[in-house]
Design a protein around this motif. Sequence first.
Motif, PDB file in Angstrom:
ATOM      1  N   MET A   1       0.950  -1.087  -0.105  1.00  9.92           N
ATOM      2  CA  MET A   1      -0.070  -0.029   0.102  1.00  9.92           C
ATOM      3  C   MET A   1       0.801   1.367  -0.044  1.00  9.92           C
ATOM      4  N   ASN A   2       0.499   2.038  -0.826  1.00  8.17           N
ATOM      5  CA  ASN A   2       1.342   3.417  -0.610  1.00  8.17           C
ATOM      6  C   ASN A   2       0.460   4.605   0.065  1.00  8.17           C
ATOM      7  N   GLY A   3       0.960   5.125   0.793  1.00  7.72           N
ATOM      8  CA  GLY A   3       0.207   5.925   1.498  1.00  7.72           C
ATOM      9  C   GLY A   3      -0.399   7.273   0.848  1.00  7.72           C
ATOM     10  N   ALA A   4       0.422   7.712   0.046  1.00  8.08           N
ATOM     11  CA  ALA A   4       0.245   9.165  -0.721  1.00  8.08           C
ATOM     12  C   ALA A   4      -1.118   8.698  -1.635  1.00  8.08           C
ATOM     13  N   ASP A   5      -0.860   7.579  -2.382  1.00  5.76           N
ATOM     14  CA  ASP A   5      -1.871   6.981  -3.190  1.00  5.76           C
ATOM     15  C   ASP A   5      -3.156   6.957  -2.530  1.00  5.76           C
ATOM     16  N   THR A   6      -3.236   6.307  -1.384  1.00  6.59           N
ATOM     17  CA  THR A   6      -4.359   6.042  -0.671  1.00  6.59           C
ATOM     18  C   THR A   6      -4.918   7.359  -0.041  1.00  6.59           C
ATOM     19  N   ALA A   7      -4.093   8.419   0.238  1.00 13.67           N
ATOM     20  CA  ALA A   7      -4.680   9.700   0.746  1.00 13.67           C
ATOM     21  C   ALA A   7      -5.290  10.462  -0.419  1.00 13.67           C
ATOM     22  N   PHE A   8      -4.843  10.232  -1.584  1.00 15.05           N
ATOM     23  CA  PHE A   8      -5.210  11.044  -2.806  1.00 15.05           C
ATOM     24  C   PHE A   8      -6.704  10.473  -3.123  1.00 15.05           C
ATOM     25  N   ILE A   9      -6.672   9.168  -2.990  1.00 13.89           N
ATOM     26  CA  ILE A   9      -7.955   8.709  -3.468  1.00 13.89           C
ATOM     27  C   ILE A   9      -8.952   8.741  -2.252  1.00 13.89           C
ATOM     28  N   LEU A  10      -8.808   8.836  -1.299  1.00 11.76           N
ATOM     29  CA  LEU A  10      -9.726   9.326  -0.002  1.00 11.76           C
ATOM     30  C   LEU A  10     -10.352  10.531  -0.395  1.00 11.76           C
ATOM     31  N   VAL A  11      -9.342  11.571  -0.787  1.00 10.68           N
ATOM     32  CA  VAL A  11      -9.900  12.952  -0.996  1.00 10.68           C
ATOM     33  C   VAL A  11     -10.715  12.836  -2.379  1.00 10.68           C
ATOM     34  N   ALA A  12     -10.407  12.137  -3.301  1.00  9.76           N
ATOM     35  CA  ALA A  12     -10.987  12.024  -4.561  1.00  9.76           C
ATOM     36  C   ALA A  12     -12.416  11.509  -4.575  1.00  9.76           C
ATOM     37  N   CYS A  13     -12.522  10.508  -3.509  1.00 13.85           N
ATOM     38  CA  CYS A  13     -13.852   9.915  -3.262  1.00 13.85           C
ATOM     39  C   CYS A  13     -14.770  11.052  -2.621  1.00 13.85           C
ATOM     40  N   ALA A  14     -14.387  11.838  -1.871  1.00 13.86           N
ATOM     41  CA  ALA A  14     -15.156  12.981  -1.164  1.00 13.86           C
ATOM     42  C   ALA A  14     -15.580  14.019  -2.443  1.00 13.86           C
ATOM     43  N   LEU A  15     -14.662  14.304  -3.333  1.00 12.37           N
ATOM     44  CA  LEU A  15     -14.910  15.170  -4.480  1.00 12.37           C
ATOM     45  C   LEU A  15     -16.047  14.333  -5.284  1.00 12.37           C
ATOM     46  N   VAL A  16     -15.863  13.168  -5.554  1.00 13.71           N
ATOM     47  CA  VAL A  16     -16.713  12.519  -6.349  1.00 13.71           C
ATOM     48  C   VAL A  16     -18.180  12.408  -5.688  1.00 13.71           C
ATOM     49  N   LEU A  17     -18.228  12.300  -4.495  1.00 14.75           N
ATOM     50  CA  LEU A  17     -19.504  12.283  -3.837  1.00 14.75           C
ATOM     51  C   LEU A  17     -20.142  13.464  -3.996  1.00 14.75           C
ATOM     52  N   LEU A  18     -19.334  14.592  -3.891  1.00 14.20           N
ATOM     53  CA  LEU A  18     -20.006  15.869  -4.105  1.00 14.20           C
ATOM     54  C   LEU A  18     -20.740  16.227  -5.373  1.00 14.20           C
ATOM     55  N   MET A  19     -20.225  15.337  -6.235  1.00 15.64           N
ATOM     56  CA  MET A  19     -20.866  15.559  -7.606  1.00 15.64           C
ATOM     57  C   MET A  19     -22.611  15.292  -7.719  1.00 15.64           C
ATOM     58  N   THR A  20     -22.981  14.315  -6.965  1.00 21.20           N
ATOM     59  CA  THR A  20     -24.305  14.083  -7.186  1.00 21.20           C
ATOM     60  C   THR A  20     -25.237  15.095  -6.421  1.00 21.20           C
ATOM     61  N   PRO A  21     -24.958  15.607  -5.163  1.00 17.46           N
ATOM     62  CA  PRO A  21     -25.700  16.728  -4.741  1.00 17.46           C
ATOM     63  C   PRO A  21     -25.644  17.898  -5.649  1.00 17.46           C
ATOM     64  N   GLY A  22     -24.457  17.961  -6.263  1.00 13.76           N
ATOM     65  CA  GLY A  22     -24.379  19.124  -7.303  1.00 13.76           C
ATOM     66  C   GLY A  22     -25.051  18.803  -8.453  1.00 13.76           C
ATOM     67  N   LEU A  23     -25.098  17.823  -9.098  1.00 10.74           N
ATOM     68  CA  LEU A  23     -26.225  17.313  -9.842  1.00 10.74           C
ATOM     69  C   LEU A  23     -27.653  17.668  -9.726  1.00 10.74           C
ATOM     70  N   ALA A  24     -27.978  17.265  -8.245  1.00  7.74           N
ATOM     71  CA  ALA A  24     -29.343  17.454  -7.894  1.00  7.74           C
ATOM     72  C   ALA A  24     -29.530  18.808  -7.836  1.00  7.74           C
ATOM     73  N   ILE A  25     -28.530  19.897  -7.493  1.00  7.24           N
ATOM     74  CA  ILE A  25     -28.990  21.328  -7.382  1.00  7.24           C
ATOM     75  C   ILE A  25     -29.056  21.843  -9.080  1.00  7.24           C
ATOM     76  N   PHE A  26     -28.204  21.435  -9.947  1.00 10.57           N
ATOM     77  CA  PHE A  26     -28.060  21.712 -11.248  1.00 10.57           C
ATOM     78  C   PHE A  26     -29.291  21.263 -12.115  1.00 10.57           C
ATOM     79  N   TYR A  27     -29.917  20.119 -11.732  1.00  8.12           N
ATOM     80  CA  TYR A  27     -31.169  19.606 -12.456  1.00  8.12           C
ATOM     81  C   TYR A  27     -32.330  20.384 -11.738  1.00  8.12           C
ATOM     82  N   GLY A  28     -32.334  20.570 -10.388  1.00  5.83           N
ATOM     83  CA  GLY A  28     -33.370  21.131  -9.901  1.00  5.83           C
ATOM     84  C   GLY A  28     -33.639  22.435 -10.233  1.00  5.83           C
ATOM     85  N   GLY A  29     -32.464  23.402 -10.614  1.00  5.38           N
ATOM     86  CA  GLY A  29     -32.782  24.898 -11.220  1.00  5.38           C
ATOM     87  C   GLY A  29     -33.255  24.575 -12.386  1.00  5.38           C
ATOM     88  N   LEU A  30     -33.183  23.414 -13.111  1.00  7.88           N
ATOM     89  CA  LEU A  30     -33.535  23.475 -14.462  1.00  7.88           C
ATOM     90  C   LEU A  30     -35.124  23.228 -14.919  1.00  7.88           C
TER      91      LEU A  30
END
Length: 415
Positions: A1-30
């Motif tokens: 296991m690479n600690g830097a890679d693991t930390a990077f993907i942990l952060v990436a997961c949080a960003l990807v999760l943010l996309m779905t509420p973002g899409l909800a707001i985007f679609y909701g406005g439309l």
Amino acid sequence: MNGADTAFILVACALVLLMTPGLAIFYGGLVRAQSVLNTMMMSFAAMGVASVAWVAVGYTLAFGPGGNALIGGLSQVGLTGTAGQLTGTIPTPLFAVFQILFAVITLAVVSGSVVERMRFPAFVLFGALWVLVVYAPLAHWVWAKNGWLANLGLLDFAGGTVVEVASGVSGLVAALVLGSRLGYPRVAHVPHSVPLVLLGTGLLWVGWLGFNAGSALAANGVAASALLNTNTAAAAALLTWMLWDQVRGGKPTAIGAATGAVVGLVAITPACGFVTPGGALLIGAVASTVSFFLVANKHRLFPDDALDVFACHGAAGIVGTLLTGVLASPEINPAGTGLLAGNAGQVGVQLLGIVAAAALAGSGTFVLLKLVALITPLRLSERQETLGIDLAEHQEEGYQEAQSPLAAPVFVGND
């Protein structure tokens, strides 16, 4: 296991999760004010439905060992046996979370085609089946080591086929099966909140950086290129859409700018880890142009795909996937060589991947919707649609002023 890679993907997961509420707001406005809650709820429901389905069976169908070229093995049902394992240099449970969030956002994108008339229980049931029958096998084909498209050499860094083509085609088929909204296209269904559209776009843009860069599954130079290319393509597409707005309508629009940015993010998804920044500029501009003219002519070309899922996700995903086969540079990623770098056959492989993804998504969606219709009605009655889907399906309203015509009158003072 690479600690830097693991930390990077942990952060990436949080960003990807943010996309779905973002899409909800985007679609909701439309959508119209009377439909905003249901529209956003579809995206939030996708967070629940796709997550549970993926943990239960979806992950092993996509990535489980012991499968074949078409489907994964069943040894990791419920993510059994993944603890302590590595996928590359990161823990397999972390990889599973990253992939869960891809399934979530893909299902949420599909919902944009059927807003304002699909019953919520029908969407939830369809969504659970769709993740297992369409999304998981396609993810196996493209991203599993023994998937048949992966073995052919398809280049799809972060989901041009798995996410974008699949969601676009599925949305188009779903719109065809459900039929048009009442009054469409004679009655205008005007976006009720442009600021929400812009806010949702911003959240999607931020989240997409994790979506694409995280697909490197390591904190390395390819991830850095993917990050740079993602932002570059979105910016190019935004400016291109604004230019076409100016040329065709006389003024650039906020919704046009937001839509262009999303189209650029979509189009660069398969290419971000393979092309140069110059290639990203071209992909963003070309995809934005194609999507702009499809949206401008949607009444003549498509069924009532309410939020232009095919024009903005399916078509842009196709453009990005094809141009990956043209522009992929081994200087950016040794795993990808395109037409301009001497590999003419790559374009054919990309085209085959697009056709395969569209065929699975289209046929799977049609069959699943017909199956769901045997269990529960797919769409609202005319009375419910007139009343408004928020009240009909959730007994709630997004705004106090969005009251139903059947709601009890409120008297103030001597009135």
